[in-house]
Design a protein around this motif. Structure first.
Motif, PDB file in Angstrom:
ATOM      1  N   THR A 374       0.811  -1.216   0.000  1.00  0.00           N
ATOM      2  CA  THR A 374       0.000   0.000   0.000  1.00  0.00           C
ATOM      3  C   THR A 374       0.849   1.272   0.000  1.00  0.00           C
ATOM      4  OG1 THR A 374      -0.172   0.124   2.406  1.00  0.00           O
ATOM      5  CG2 THR A 374      -1.834  -1.202   1.261  1.00  0.00           C
ATOM      6  N   ARG A 375       2.150   1.093  -0.040  1.00  0.00           N
ATOM      7  CA  ARG A 375       2.999   2.286  -0.091  1.00  0.00           C
ATOM      8  C   ARG A 375       3.101   2.801  -1.521  1.00  0.00           C
ATOM      9  NH1 ARG A 375       7.733  -0.433   3.418  1.00  0.00           N
ATOM     10  NH2 ARG A 375       6.895   0.037   5.490  1.00  0.00           N
ATOM     11  N   VAL A 376       3.006   4.096  -1.641  1.00  0.00           N
ATOM     12  CA  VAL A 376       3.267   4.745  -2.934  1.00  0.00           C
ATOM     13  C   VAL A 376       4.569   5.507  -2.726  1.00  0.00           C
ATOM     14  CG1 VAL A 376       2.411   6.449  -4.577  1.00  0.00           C
ATOM     15  CG2 VAL A 376       0.813   4.907  -3.418  1.00  0.00           C
ATOM     16  N   VAL A 377       5.578   5.194  -3.524  1.00  0.00           N
ATOM     17  CA  VAL A 377       6.917   5.688  -3.186  1.00  0.00           C
ATOM     18  C   VAL A 377       7.522   6.514  -4.320  1.00  0.00           C
ATOM     19  CG1 VAL A 377       7.404   3.868  -1.538  1.00  0.00           C
ATOM     20  CG2 VAL A 377       7.940   3.501  -3.941  1.00  0.00           C
ATOM     21  N   CYS A 378       8.277   7.521  -3.919  1.00  0.00           N
ATOM     22  CA  CYS A 378       8.897   8.414  -4.913  1.00  0.00           C
ATOM     23  C   CYS A 378      10.396   8.430  -4.710  1.00  0.00           C
ATOM     24  CB  CYS A 378       8.468   9.852  -4.687  1.00  0.00           C
ATOM     25  SG  CYS A 378       6.729  10.101  -4.652  1.00  0.00           S
ATOM     26  N   PRO A 379      11.137   8.571  -5.807  1.00  0.00           N
ATOM     27  CA  PRO A 379      12.552   8.841  -5.642  1.00  0.00           C
ATOM     28  C   PRO A 379      12.710  10.261  -5.114  1.00  0.00           C
ATOM     29  CG  PRO A 379      11.922   8.980  -7.964  1.00  0.00           C
ATOM     30  CD  PRO A 379      10.704   8.536  -7.212  1.00  0.00           C
ATOM     31  N   ALA A 380      13.823  10.539  -4.458  1.00  0.00           N
ATOM     32  CA  ALA A 380      14.124  11.929  -4.119  1.00  0.00           C
ATOM     33  C   ALA A 380      14.452  12.624  -5.431  1.00  0.00           C
ATOM     34  CB  ALA A 380      15.308  11.989  -3.171  1.00  0.00           C
ATOM     35  N   LEU A 381      13.939  13.807  -5.614  1.00  0.00           N
ATOM     36  CA  LEU A 381      14.142  14.494  -6.891  1.00  0.00           C
ATOM     37  C   LEU A 381      15.367  15.382  -6.833  1.00  0.00           C
ATOM     38  CD1 LEU A 381      10.576  15.511  -8.057  1.00  0.00           C
ATOM     39  CD2 LEU A 381      12.016  13.623  -8.781  1.00  0.00           C
ATOM     40  N   ASP A 382      16.371  15.002  -7.603  1.00  0.00           N
ATOM     41  CA  ASP A 382      17.497  15.903  -7.764  1.00  0.00           C
ATOM     42  C   ASP A 382      17.129  16.882  -8.866  1.00  0.00           C
ATOM     43  OD1 ASP A 382      19.047  14.841  -5.762  1.00  0.00           O
ATOM     44  OD2 ASP A 382      19.879  13.279  -7.056  1.00  0.00           O
ATOM     45  N   SER A 383      17.955  17.915  -8.988  1.00  0.00           N
ATOM     46  CA  SER A 383      17.560  18.963  -9.918  1.00  0.00           C
ATOM     47  C   SER A 383      18.544  19.062 -11.074  1.00  0.00           C
ATOM     48  CB  SER A 383      17.475  20.257  -9.120  1.00  0.00           C
ATOM     49  OG  SER A 383      17.743  21.331  -9.948  1.00  0.00           O
ATOM     50  N   ILE A 384      18.004  19.033 -12.274  1.00  0.00           N
ATOM     51  CA  ILE A 384      18.824  19.293 -13.458  1.00  0.00           C
ATOM     52  C   ILE A 384      18.507  20.720 -13.878  1.00  0.00           C
ATOM     53  CG2 ILE A 384      19.320  18.613 -15.836  1.00  0.00           C
ATOM     54  CD1 ILE A 384      18.218  15.795 -15.058  1.00  0.00           C
ATOM     55  N   ASP A 385      19.524  21.553 -13.869  1.00  0.00           N
ATOM     56  CA  ASP A 385      19.312  22.967 -14.138  1.00  0.00           C
ATOM     57  C   ASP A 385      18.851  23.186 -15.580  1.00  0.00           C
ATOM     58  OD1 ASP A 385      20.088  25.831 -12.952  1.00  0.00           O
ATOM     59  OD2 ASP A 385      20.554  25.759 -15.094  1.00  0.00           O
ATOM     60  N   ALA A 386      17.794  23.963 -15.749  1.00  0.00           N
ATOM     61  CA  ALA A 386      17.203  24.138 -17.082  1.00  0.00           C
ATOM     62  C   ALA A 386      18.137  24.894 -18.034  1.00  0.00           C
ATOM     63  CB  ALA A 386      15.878  24.878 -16.961  1.00  0.00           C
ATOM     64  N   THR A 387      19.105  25.621 -17.497  1.00  0.00           N
ATOM     65  CA  THR A 387      20.008  26.394 -18.351  1.00  0.00           C
ATOM     66  C   THR A 387      21.328  25.678 -18.596  1.00  0.00           C
ATOM     67  OG1 THR A 387      19.025  28.413 -17.503  1.00  0.00           O
ATOM     68  CG2 THR A 387      21.157  28.637 -18.602  1.00  0.00           C
ATOM     69  N   THR A 388      21.933  25.150 -17.533  1.00  0.00           N
ATOM     70  CA  THR A 388      23.278  24.563 -17.685  1.00  0.00           C
ATOM     71  C   THR A 388      23.258  23.035 -17.683  1.00  0.00           C
ATOM     72  OG1 THR A 388      23.651  24.448 -15.307  1.00  0.00           O
ATOM     73  CG2 THR A 388      24.264  26.516 -16.421  1.00  0.00           C
ATOM     74  N   PHE A 389      22.158  22.462 -17.334  1.00  0.00           N
ATOM     75  CA  PHE A 389      22.025  21.012 -17.200  1.00  0.00           C
ATOM     76  C   PHE A 389      22.924  20.426 -16.117  1.00  0.00           C
ATOM     77  CE2 PHE A 389      19.069  18.876 -20.191  1.00  0.00           C
ATOM     78  CZ  PHE A 389      18.430  20.040 -20.592  1.00  0.00           C
ATOM     79  N   SER A 390      23.342  21.245 -15.175  1.00  0.00           N
ATOM     80  CA  SER A 390      24.117  20.686 -14.056  1.00  0.00           C
ATOM     81  C   SER A 390      23.161  19.849 -13.206  1.00  0.00           C
ATOM     82  CB  SER A 390      24.741  21.799 -13.226  1.00  0.00           C
ATOM     83  OG  SER A 390      23.736  22.514 -12.564  1.00  0.00           O
ATOM     84  N   TYR A 391      23.702  18.795 -12.621  1.00  0.00           N
ATOM     85  CA  TYR A 391      22.897  17.885 -11.809  1.00  0.00           C
ATOM     86  C   TYR A 391      23.225  18.159 -10.352  1.00  0.00           C
ATOM     87  CZ  TYR A 391      20.856  13.412 -10.252  1.00  0.00           C
ATOM     88  OH  TYR A 391      20.097  12.440  -9.645  1.00  0.00           O
ATOM     89  N   ALA A 392      22.236  18.617  -9.602  1.00  0.00           N
ATOM     90  CA  ALA A 392      22.485  18.956  -8.199  1.00  0.00           C
ATOM     91  C   ALA A 392      21.601  18.115  -7.293  1.00  0.00           C
ATOM     92  CB  ALA A 392      22.196  20.432  -7.965  1.00  0.00           C
ATOM     93  N   GLY A 393      22.181  17.650  -6.215  1.00  0.00           N
ATOM     94  CA  GLY A 393      21.405  16.890  -5.239  1.00  0.00           C
ATOM     95  C   GLY A 393      20.428  17.826  -4.556  1.00  0.00           C
ATOM     96  N   SER A 394      19.288  17.287  -4.154  1.00  0.00           N
ATOM     97  CA  SER A 394      18.333  18.143  -3.457  1.00  0.00           C
ATOM     98  C   SER A 394      18.419  17.886  -1.969  1.00  0.00           C
ATOM     99  CB  SER A 394      16.920  17.835  -3.948  1.00  0.00           C
ATOM    100  OG  SER A 394      16.598  16.506  -3.628  1.00  0.00           O
ATOM    101  N   ALA A 395      17.950  18.868  -1.215  1.00  0.00           N
ATOM    102  CA  ALA A 395      17.894  18.692   0.231  1.00  0.00           C
ATOM    103  C   ALA A 395      16.752  17.728   0.545  1.00  0.00           C
ATOM    104  CB  ALA A 395      17.625  20.039   0.885  1.00  0.00           C
ATOM    105  N   ASP A 396      16.713  17.269   1.773  1.00  0.00           N
ATOM    106  CA  ASP A 396      15.578  16.446   2.187  1.00  0.00           C
ATOM    107  C   ASP A 396      14.357  17.344   2.357  1.00  0.00           C
ATOM    108  OD1 ASP A 396      16.890  14.126   2.142  1.00  0.00           O
ATOM    109  OD2 ASP A 396      17.209  13.978   4.310  1.00  0.00           O
ATOM    110  N   ILE A 397      13.352  17.071   1.579  1.00  0.00           N
ATOM    111  CA  ILE A 397      12.150  17.885   1.645  1.00  0.00           C
ATOM    112  C   ILE A 397      10.931  16.983   1.492  1.00  0.00           C
ATOM    113  CG2 ILE A 397      12.891  20.180   0.902  1.00  0.00           C
ATOM    114  CD1 ILE A 397      12.655  19.351  -1.936  1.00  0.00           C
TER     115      ILE A 397
END
Ligand code: LR7
Ligand code: MN
Length: 693
Positions: A374-397
C-alpha cells in the motif's frame, strides 16, 4: 555499541572504501551486530575523496564477454572522482567477465549477484522485522504478499532457487543441496553504457555546461522549443555520468532477491529528442534488467516529426521499449492511464520525459512496495538545471500545499525528522510532486487509478495524494532512490483551454470530492470558481464511499498537521467594501502586512477576506491585527495576541470589541486604520456575502 567495535568499524569503512561491499558488510555486521545506522560516514564514502581512490578500478572497464545486438561492446563504468557508478559484481573490487553477464534483448547488463556466501549468516541475523526498516532489510508484510506474487509468477526467484552440485554419484540420486542463497543483497549499482564514459565531455559528472556568447541565438531557439536549454542538452552524451548524491547510509541497506518487476511508464508530448532519449537510456543503463518488465513511452499526440518514425526507429533497438501513440491529445493524466492499461509489471513506475535516473535508483522503490504494497513511493528528486544542465542533489524535503491546493515543497518537520533514524530513511510525505513514483499495479486500480475527468496537467498529484492517504495507503520519498528532473518555468506544449483554466478545473474536482467542510477555504481564495463548471464528479464521490476513506479532517490532523487551518466557521466573506469611498480592502503580502484600499474588482484573490463567527477578519491563515500605538491595521498570524475581534452588522461599522474603535480610512484614504468611532460614512463597511447561521 562498545567503543572498540565502533573504532574497528570506522577504520574498516574508511580504509576499505570501495572494497567489495559484501566484504564490507561482513565486517560491519560481524563487528557490530547492532550496527549504528546514524553513524555519519565520511563525505568520501561514495568515492569523492581522492585519497581513497582505488587505482585498480579505473574509469571504465571494457568487457570482452559479449557483443551487443548493435555490434558494439558495452561498458560497465566504475567509479572515479565521485561519480555514481555502475558498481556491479564486486568480487575483490573487479568485475568478473562471464560471471553472470548476459544480454537481455539488447540491453547490456549483469545478472548480478552479490557475493552471497560471505554475508549469508550475518544477513539473517541483521534483518529487522518492522516496516520502518527503511530498506535496511525490512521484511515483507504478509498483506503485501498475495497481490505481488500473483504478478510475478514465472519470474525466477533467487530465494527459491538453490545452488546445487552434481555429486558424481549415481545418476538417480537426487542432487544434493549444498547451499540456499540468502534472500537479501546490497543495492545493485549498475551503469552499463555503450561506450565508456568520457569523463571530460560536456555535462559529464553532472557538471554545468557553459555556452559561448556567439551561441546565444541557438540557445534562445532551444529555449523557445523546449522551455529549457535544448542546445546544451543536445551537446551532452545520452549516457552521461552523474555525481553520487545518495546519503552514505544507503550503502548498508539490503534489498530482497525477490523484488517484483516494474513497468516504467513515461508520457510525453512535444518532448525534446535528447532529453527523452537520455531519460530512456538512464533507465536502461542503471536498472537491474530483471526488474524492468518494459518501458512504455506514451506519446500524447505529439506533432513534432522527430517524435514519429525517427523515434520508432531509434527505440526499435531496445525490445523492452514500446511506444503507445494516442490518437488525440489527452493530457498526462489520461495518457498515464493508457500506459497503465497495457502495463504488465507487478509495479508501475511513472516518470516524466526529461529525467535522469541515478545509479541504484530502482531497487529502493521496489523494496518498499514489496514490504508493504500500500505504499506509494517516490525517488528523491534531484535537480537538473534548465540552463546549464548541471545535476544537483536536493535537500531532504517533503511535498505539501496551501489552501490554493498547489503542490509545493517544504522542509521536513521535526516530528518526521525524529522518526527517521538517519538521512537514508524514507520521508513520509503528505503529497507527491506527481511525476515520478512507483505503485503496485493492482493497488493503483484498487485505489481508483486517476480521475479521468482531469485534463492536460495539474491537480492529479494532490488528488492521488489525498486519496492514497485517506483510503488506506501511505506515501514516501526515498532518499536512497534518486532521479534528476529538469525543472522549468513554463511548458513547451499548448494547453488547449489555457493553463490556468485547466489547472483550476482539475483542482476544483479535487476540492469537490475530497475537501469536505474545508471546501470554503479553497473557494474563499477563488470566489469566481464557485459558479464555474467542473464536470461530473459523482463517480469519484462514489469511489470514496466505496473505499470507505477517512475524512479530510483526519488527513489534516494525522498526515499534514503543519498546515494552518483558517477558522471555517464564517459569517461573512469575499470583498470588504468601504461605503464611504466605494473601494475594497486589499491585501498583498509582497507589498507589506497592511491592508490597502483599491477599486473593487470582484475577482477574489487579494480582495477576498472572511469574517469568522469569532469576529476575526481572516485572509488565509492571517488575521487583522492592531496595536494601540499604530493606527494601521495589519494582517498577521491569527495566533497573534493582537488579533482584533469585530462586532458588525450588515453595512454598518466594524467595531473592535477590545478597544471599542472602528475600522476607518487613513487620511490619504490608502489604508485601513482603527479610529475612534464617529458614525461617518467611511466607517461603514459591507461584506460581499453574509452567510446564514
Ligand atoms: O498534455 C500533456 N501530456 C503529457 O504527456 C502534458 C504533459 N505531458 C507530459 C510531459 O511531456 C511530461 O513528461 O507529462 C509530463 C509532465 O509534464 P511537465 O514536465 O510539463 O510537468 P511538471 O514537471 O512541471 O509537472 C509536475 O506536475 C504535474 C502536475 O500535473 C505532473 O504531476 C508532472 O508529472 C509533475 N512533474 C514532477 O513531479 C517532476 C517534479 C516536478 C516538481 C515539483
Ligand atoms: Mn516535468
Amino acid at each position: 555499541m562498545a567503543p572498540s567495535k565502533k573504532i574497528i568499524q570506522v577504520i574498516f569503512l574508511t580504509s576499505m572504501m570501495w572494497f567489495s561491499v559484501d566484504v564490507m558488510l561482513l565486517i560491519t555486521y560481524t563487528t557490530a551486530p547492532e550496527a549504528n545506522f546514524s553513524l555519519k560516514l565520511p563525505q568520501a564514502f561514495f568515492g569523492g575523496d581522492k585519497k581513497h581512490e582505488r587505482d585498480e578500478r579505473g574509469g571504465s572497464k571494457k568487457l570482452n564477454v559479449q557483443k551487443s545486438g548493435l555490434g558494439e561492446d558495452f561498458h560497465v563504468n566504475q567509479e572515479r572522482d565521485g561519480i555514481a557508478v555502475g558498481d556491479s559484481n564486486r568480487k575483490n573490487g573487479v568485475v568478473h567477465p562471464g560471471d553472470g553477464i548476459e544480454r537481455n534483448g539488447n540491453v547490456a547488463h549483469f545478472n548480478q549477484r552479490p557475493n552471497f556466501e560471505k554475508v549469508e549468516d550475518t544477513n539473517k541475523q541483521r534483518i529487522p522485522d518492522g516496516d520502518e526498516g527503511g530498506n535496511d532489510g525490512g521484511r515483507r508484510k504478509e498483506s503485501g504478499d498475495k497481490s505481488i506474487k500473483g504478478e510475478v509468477q514465472g519470474k525466477s526467484s533467487l530465494s527459491e532457487s538453490k545452488v546445487t552440485e552434481t555429486t558424481g554419484e549415481k545418476a538417480d540420486k537426487p542432487q544434493q543441496e549444498i547451499k540456499k542463497l540468502p534472500a537479501f543483497h546490497p543495492v545493485r549499482d549498475l551503469d552499463v553504457t555503450s561506450k565508456p564514459h568520457d569523463l571530460d565531455g560536456p555535462g559529464e559528472k553532472g557538471k554545468p555546461v557553459k555556452t559561448d556568447p556567439e551561441d546565444a541565438s541557438k540557445v534562445a531557439i532551444g529555449f523557445k522549443h523546449a522551455s529549457f536549454n535544448e542546445y546544451v542538452s543536445d551537446l551532452i552524451s545520452l549516457e552521461r555520468s552523474l555525481p553520487e548524491r545518495r546519503p552514505p547510509e544507503c550503502r548498508i541497506k539490503k534489498y530482497s532477491d525477490d523484488l517484483p518487476d516494474t513497468s516504467i511508464i513515461i508520457c510525453f508530448t512535444e518532448e525534446s529528442w535528447s532529453t527523452l532519449l537520455r531519460t530512456v537510456h538512464s533507465v536502461l543503463n542503471r536498472s537491474p534488467p530483471d526488474l524492468v518488465r518494459e518501458i512504455l513511452l506514451v506519446d500524447d499526440f505529439s506533432q513534432r516529426d522527430y517524435l514519429k518514425e525517427p523515434l520508432d526507429e531509434y527505440m526499435a533497438q531496445f525490445p523492452k521499449v514500446k511506444i503507445i501513440r494516442l490518437e488525440k491529445r489527452e493530457g498526462l493524466i489520461r495518457a498515464r492511464l493508457r500506459g497503465a492499461e497495457v502495463a504488465q509489471g507487478a509495479i508501475m513506475t511513472f516518470l516524466d520525459s526529461h529525467v535522469e535516473c541515478h545509479v541504484g535508483w530502482l531497487e529502493p522503490l521496489l523494496q518498499r512496495i514489496w514490504e508493504d504494497r500500500t505504499r506509494v513511493v517516490c525517488p528523491a528528486l534531484d535537480s537538473i538545471d534548465a540552463t546549464t544542465f548541471s545535476y544537483a542533489g536536493s535537500a531532504d524535503i517533503m511535498g505539501a500545499f496551501e489552501w490554493d491546493l498547489q503542490f509545493h515543497w517544504v522542509g521536513i518537520p521535526e516530528r518526521e525528522q525524529k522518526r527517521r533514524k538517519d538521512d537514508s530513511y524514507p520521508i513520509r510525505t503528505p503529497t507527491i510532486a506527481g511525476g515520478l513514483f512507483s505503485i503496485e499495479r493492482n493497488w493503483f486500480y484498487e485505489l481508483g487509478s486517476y480521475d479521468k475527468g482531469m485534463d492536460i496537467w495539474g491537480g492529479e498529484n494532490i488528488e492521488i495524494s489525498l486519496r492514497t492517504w485517506m483510503c488506506g495507503g501511505s506515501m514516501e520519498i526515498l532518499p536512497c532512490s534518486r532521479v534528476g528532473h529538469i525543472f522549468r518555468k513554463t511548458q513547451p506544449y499548448k494547453f488547449p483551454e489555457g493553463n490556468m483554466i485547466t489547472f483550476l478545473r482539475n483542482t476544483q474536482r479535487v476540492v469537490e470530492v475530497w475537501l469536505d467542510e474545508y471546501k470554503p477555504i479553497f473557494y474563499s481564495k477563488r470566489p469566481e470558481l464557485r459558479k464555474r463548471k467542473f464536470g461530473d464528479v459523482s463517480e469519484r464521490v462514489a469511489l470514496r464511499e466505496r473505499l470507505k476513506c477517512k475524512d479530510f479532517k483526519w488527513y489534516l490532523e494525522n498526515v499534514y498537521p503543519e498546515i494552518v487551518v483558517p477558522d471555517i466557521d464564517v459569517r461573512a466573506r469575499d470583498e470588504l467594501r468601504n461605503l464611504g469611498i466605494n473601494k475594497c480592502a486589499d491585501f498583498m503580502l509582497n507589498k507589506g502586512p497592511q491592508i490597502s484600499l483599491f477599486p473593487c474588482h470582484g475577482q477574489g484573490g487579494h480582495q477576498s477576506f472572511e469574517l469568522s463567527k469569532k469576529g476575526h477578519v481572516q485572509y488565509d491563515t492571517r488575521c487583522a491585527t492592531g496595536k494601540r500605538n499604530i493606527p494601521k491595521v495589519m494582517m498577521f498570524s491569527c495566533k497573534s495576541k493582537d488579533t482584533l475581534t469585530f462586532e458588525h452588522s450588515k453595512g454598518g461599522e466594524m467595531k473592535d470589541v477590545d478597544s471599542q474603535k472602528c475600522l476607518d480610512l487613513s487620511l490619504d484614504r490608502q489604508y485601513v486604520i482603527l479610529a475612534d468611532c464617529n458614525g461617518r460614512q467611511t466607517q461603514r463597511w459591507r461584506w460581499g456575502a453574509y452567510l446564514k447561521d
